[in-house]
Design a protein around this motif. Structure first.
Motif, PDB file in Angstrom:
ATOM      1  N   VAL A 246      -8.488  -0.193  -5.746  1.00 22.44           N
ATOM      2  CA  VAL A 246      -7.644   0.995  -5.943  1.00 22.44           C
ATOM      3  C   VAL A 246      -7.986   2.109  -4.978  1.00 22.44           C
ATOM      4  N   PRO A 247      -9.269   2.424  -4.753  1.00 21.05           N
ATOM      5  CA  PRO A 247      -9.558   3.495  -3.787  1.00 21.05           C
ATOM      6  C   PRO A 247      -9.056   3.156  -2.382  1.00 21.05           C
ATOM      7  N   GLN A 248      -9.126   1.907  -1.997  1.00 24.27           N
ATOM      8  CA  GLN A 248      -8.650   1.526  -0.669  1.00 24.27           C
ATOM      9  C   GLN A 248      -7.131   1.595  -0.587  1.00 24.27           C
ATOM     10  N   LEU A 249      -6.464   1.261  -1.695  1.00 24.59           N
ATOM     11  CA  LEU A 249      -5.012   1.375  -1.715  1.00 24.59           C
ATOM     12  C   LEU A 249      -4.583   2.835  -1.716  1.00 24.59           C
ATOM     13  N   ALA A 250      -5.391   3.712  -2.277  1.00 29.31           N
ATOM     14  CA  ALA A 250      -5.066   5.137  -2.285  1.00 29.31           C
ATOM     15  C   ALA A 250      -5.128   5.718  -0.887  1.00 29.31           C
ATOM     16  N   ALA A 251      -5.953   5.128  -0.021  1.00 31.11           N
ATOM     17  CA  ALA A 251      -6.048   5.595   1.363  1.00 31.11           C
ATOM     18  C   ALA A 251      -4.745   5.356   2.105  1.00 31.11           C
TER      19      ALA A 251
ATOM     20  N   ALA B 104      -1.773   5.555   0.801  1.00 32.60           N
ATOM     21  CA  ALA B 104      -0.691   6.368   0.236  1.00 32.60           C
ATOM     22  C   ALA B 104      -0.563   7.706   0.854  1.00 32.60           C
TER      23      ALA B 104
END
Length: 147
Positions: free
Chosen positions: A140-145, A147
């Motif tokens: 999730v933190p990597q996917l937030a990058a 966005a």
């Protein structure tokens, strides 16, 4: 163990038709074809008659025993423990009916198998959900990058 002296009558070596039908009527559910149980009669070394309710094959252990000693009927479980005794066979038959477990051995095995399968699948499902949750937390933190 205490020994009780019973009065003895001569020619006590057979069950009468009425006696057998009374016992079998009371145990009809236990001796139904689907249960696998059978019954047998026998005679003690002193000539007293006995009725045995036998468990399903392959064991065929005695589950219940009704004996006629003198004018009394004695009901015992498969271990030889006294459950009831009386001169009235109808009362003894009612106690015999109550003493027989109503759940068949096949039903017990099916329930145990169902519980074992459910327990095993629940454990594996829990592990898969936990692993998926951990992967989700890591990505999730990597996917937030993005966005």
């Amino acid at each position: 163990m205490s020994v009780v002296a019973f009065e003895r009558k001569q020619n006590t070596g057979e069950w009468s038709e009425r006696e057998l039908s009374t016992i079998l009527a009371a145990l009809s559910a236990a001796t139904a074809p689907g249960t696998g149980r059978e019954w047998e009669t026998g005679v003690t070394e002193r000539g007293d008659v006995q009725f045995y309710l036998l468990s399903p094959l392959p064991d065929q252990a005695c589950e219940l025993c009704v004996s006629r000693i003198g004018g009394r009927y004695i009901l015992e479980d498969g271990s030889g423990r006294l459950l009831f005794e009386h001169r009235n066979l109808d009362l003894v038959a009612l106690h015999a009916k109550a003493a027989v477990p109503s759940t068949s051995w096949l039903m017990v095995r099916v329930i145990m198998l169902w519980c074992a399968i459910r327990s095993a699948t629940d454990e594996k499902l829990d592990l898969m959900l936990l692993e998926g949750e951990e992967l989700f937390v890591q990505f999730v933190p990597q996917l937030a990058a993005f966005a």
